[in-house]
Design an enzyme around this catalytic site. Structure first.
Site, mmCIF file in Angstrom:
data_model
loop_
_atom_site.group_PDB
_atom_site.id
_atom_site.type_symbol
_atom_site.label_atom_id
_atom_site.label_comp_id
_atom_site.label_asym_id
_atom_site.label_seq_id
_atom_site.Cartn_x
_atom_site.Cartn_y
_atom_site.Cartn_z
ATOM 1 N N ARG A 309 11.819 7.659 9.316
ATOM 2 C CA ARG A 309 10.428 8.104 9.199
ATOM 3 C C ARG A 309 10.336 9.616 9.044
ATOM 4 N NH1 ARG A 309 7.949 3.581 13.413
ATOM 5 N NH2 ARG A 309 7.815 1.960 11.811
ATOM 6 N N HIS A 451 6.190 3.128 2.486
ATOM 7 C CA HIS A 451 7.589 3.137 2.899
ATOM 8 C C HIS A 451 7.735 3.397 4.398
ATOM 9 C CE1 HIS A 451 11.829 4.589 1.430
ATOM 10 N NE2 HIS A 451 11.852 3.394 1.966
ATOM 11 N N GLU A 452 8.606 2.639 5.072
ATOM 12 C CA GLU A 452 8.918 2.824 6.495
ATOM 13 C C GLU A 452 7.697 2.731 7.409
ATOM 14 O OE1 GLU A 452 11.853 2.682 7.508
ATOM 15 O OE2 GLU A 452 12.679 2.784 5.510
ATOM 16 N N GLY A 453 6.856 1.762 7.126
ATOM 17 C CA GLY A 453 5.668 1.574 7.963
ATOM 18 C C GLY A 453 4.455 2.181 7.302
ATOM 19 N N GLN A 458 1.330 3.146 11.196
ATOM 20 C CA GLN A 458 1.541 4.392 11.937
ATOM 21 C C GLN A 458 0.321 4.727 12.792
ATOM 22 O OE1 GLN A 458 4.505 5.674 11.860
ATOM 23 N NE2 GLN A 458 5.223 4.393 10.174
#
Length: 598
Positions: A309, A451-453, A458
């Site tokens: 992240r 991407h990545e959450g 978040q």
């Protein structure tokens, strides 16, 4: 960019002081500078010239192999040879024992030069770091060391076609095959993984997949929820204890390549595990080795996800930075329009560069405030990682990092994407053409909000967990740092901005309490994303104030930093009122609206 990077590292974050710590004692500011020089050179020579090529010559599958431009092979292997895959690792595993903040700064050059070509390395480094933290000695020696050396690359396999980001719905199945295998308890995996970056290629001789899957219970059924998830090492080619390929292909098959808006230089794959295309050791099922304990997979994977992240946030920043520099250069050279006087425009007068127009300057200032502020954010988080591992108060560093991680991933993904949009606007019609790079930067950056959450995930993490964990201790630790900056600024010319930030911080605190005042998560979290936006802007205002006070002198560089800080306070921080308003009154509209009304 290099001047700004050096300033943030050595004048603002005092990275040179890290050399007084035992882990970094063999380093100096000179060795740090040498690392940055090497990264900048490789990025300039091997990555940047081929960024457009990697975009236009998309990965394609010829039925046997995924084909990539030779430039991608050359660039990624040059990165591996530089030692940066193991930059922060111990000397005894081939690392350089660099501080995380220096590693992150070095990687900034690659993200700026070609974020898609650099994606393979980021995933590999995170994969191997996870195994160093949670793998057995043999798993470290065989898999992690091979990845750090650049012999093998790595991936992370979480999402599934039917589950997306809902990891509790993971359906990939892992059944025990041999509990005494020297590489770890051996399982057979069956299932599908979607959106796997770097999931298939021929750059390296092997690919090490880290795969989330569920081990069935005594009744043969998968445990529902995230507590049933375990983590497995699934190599593309089977290996022995000496880290040698056995020549036997594992049962991992490419089902298809996803054709993306941007980030095209990184293969993005649907992978089938255990479909029977290959039969390792005489039968179908992908061979995987358990990492840690059964049911402990998500905790282990979060080690890699948090690093990723920060890396995604940095990538978003540097794409924004690349667009800012391109549009700034264009604005200085492009003549268009004439000065407006009381008598109107004089068509006989020469045209002036568009950078002299106030609205173009507004767009450039916005970009500058986003990308330089975003870079400060990512480096600050990396510096917190160094405090976490080598500083005197690990608990305090962890508390602040917990709060900032969702900001570090999401804020640049939104606002440095906006910087790319503004870069296109500065170029006007030319901005939409492939004759200029700014349209590719925007396309590449659009991935990072997912991407990545995703942004929403978040936001839920920030408001639903981080700011309320341990009775709000993490939020309190973060607020204390902001207040320390405010107190220092009150004694300077930045007192007006300090007062503005103090009011913003109080507004965030008040909205947090009101959001949770009913004790009902559905009430609080319905407006988590506006909360994330407001919190992120408050954090960036804090960092800009801190950066501005570290600037010395009256030269163009110093004045540029000061004017970017002033811009953020004048144009950006006031936005938080509208975002926090719906949070504080727990606006129910988005929660309560009926599906049929759409």
């Amino acid at each position: 960019m290099r001047e700004t990077l050096n300033f943030l590292l050595f004048d603002w974050l005092k990275a040179g002081e890290l050399t007084t710590r035992e882990r970094f004692a063999e380093h100096s500011t000179e060795t740090f500078a040498a690392v940055l020089d090497t990264c900048e050179r490789i990025a300039r020579e091997k990555f940047e010239p081929f960024n457009r090529l990697a975009d236009t010559q998309e990965p394609h599958f010829d039925g046997e192999r995924v084909q990539l431009p030779q430039a991608t092979h050359d660039a990624t292997l040059a990165y591996a040879e530089s030692g940066m895959l193991a930059a922060a690792q111990d000397y005894d595993v081939g690392g350089m024992q660099l501080p995380c903040v220096i590693e992150m700064a070095g990687n900034a050059f690659f993200s700026k030069a070609s974020v898609a070509m650099g994606g393979y390395a980021m995933l590999t480094s995170g994969n191997a770091s996870l195994l160093m933290a949670h793998g057995t000695d043999t798993q470290r020696d065989v898999f992690a060391r091979s990845e750090f050396a650049g012999r093998w690359f790595g991936t992370m396999c979480l999402s599934e076609p039917q589950a997306g980001s809902s990891l509790s719905d993971v359906a990939t199945r892992a059944e025990l095959d041999d509990g005494s295998d020297p590489l770890g308890p051996r399982y057979r995996l069956t299932g599908n993984k979607m959106w796997i970056s770097g999931g298939e290629h021929e750059i390296t001789e092997n690919i090490v997949h880290l795969v989330l899957a569920k081990v069935p219970g005594p009744d043969g059924k998968l445990v529902p929820g995230t507590r049933g998830i375990s983590l497995f090492i699934v190599p593309k080619w089977l290996v022995n204890e000496q880290a040698q390929l056995t020549g036997e292909r594992n049962d991992v098959a490419l089902a298809g390549l996803n054709h993306k808006l941007g980030y095209r230089g990184t293969t993005n794959c649907l992978l089938n595990f255990g479909e029977g295309r290959w039969t390792p050791q005489g039968r179908k099922g992908a061979v995987g080795y358990l990492v840690g304990q059964v049911g402990d997979g998500l905790r282990c994977m979060f080690h890699m996800m948090n690093e990723a992240r920060i890396g995604v946030g940095l990538g978003a920043v540097m794409l924004g930075y690349a667009g800012y520099e391109a549009s700034l250069d264009y604005a200085k050279q492009r003549p268009q329009g004439r000065p407006m006087t009381a008598a109107g425009k004089d068509s006989a007068s020469p045209q002036r560069p568009i950078i002299e127009h106030a609205d173009v300057r507004r767009m450039l200032l916005a970009q500058k405030s986003y990308v330089e502020g975003g870079l400060a954010l990512e480096l600050y988080c990396a510096r917190l990682v160094d405090e976490l591992h080598t500083g005197g108060d690990a608990a305090e560093a962890q508390a602040v990092l917990d709060v900032l991680i969702p900001i570090a991933k999401s804020w640049p993904s939104e606002w440095c994407l906006e910087a790319n949009s503004l870069a296109i606007q500065v170029l006007g019609g030319y901005g939409y053409t492939r004759d200029f790079p700014v349209e590719q930067y925007w396309r590449d950056n659009r991935l990072n909000m997912i991407h990545e959450g995703t942004h929403g995930i978040q936001a839920l993490d920030l408001l639903g967990r981080k700011v309320v964990q341990q009775g709000g201790a993490s939020l309190t630790a973060t607020a204390a740092r902001v207040q320390a900056t405010i107190a220092r600024a009150m004694q300077t010319e930045w007192a007006p901005q300090a007062n503005q930030l103090a009011a913003a911080l109080a507004q965030v605190g008040g909205a947090t309490k009101k959001a949770w005042s009913t004790g009902q998560p559905e009430d609080a979290l319905a407006n988590a994303t506006p909360y994330l936006q407001a919190f992120g802007h408050t954090v960036l205002a804090w960092l800009w104030l801190d950066v501005a006070m570290a600037v010395e002198g009256e030269g163009d560089f110093a004045q540029g930093k000061r004017v970017a800080a002033r811009y953020f306070f004048a144009y950006e921080l006031p936005k938080i009122g509208a975002w926090l308003d719906v949070v504080a009154r727990r606006e129910p509209l988005c929660r309560d609206i009926k599906t049929d009304w759409f």
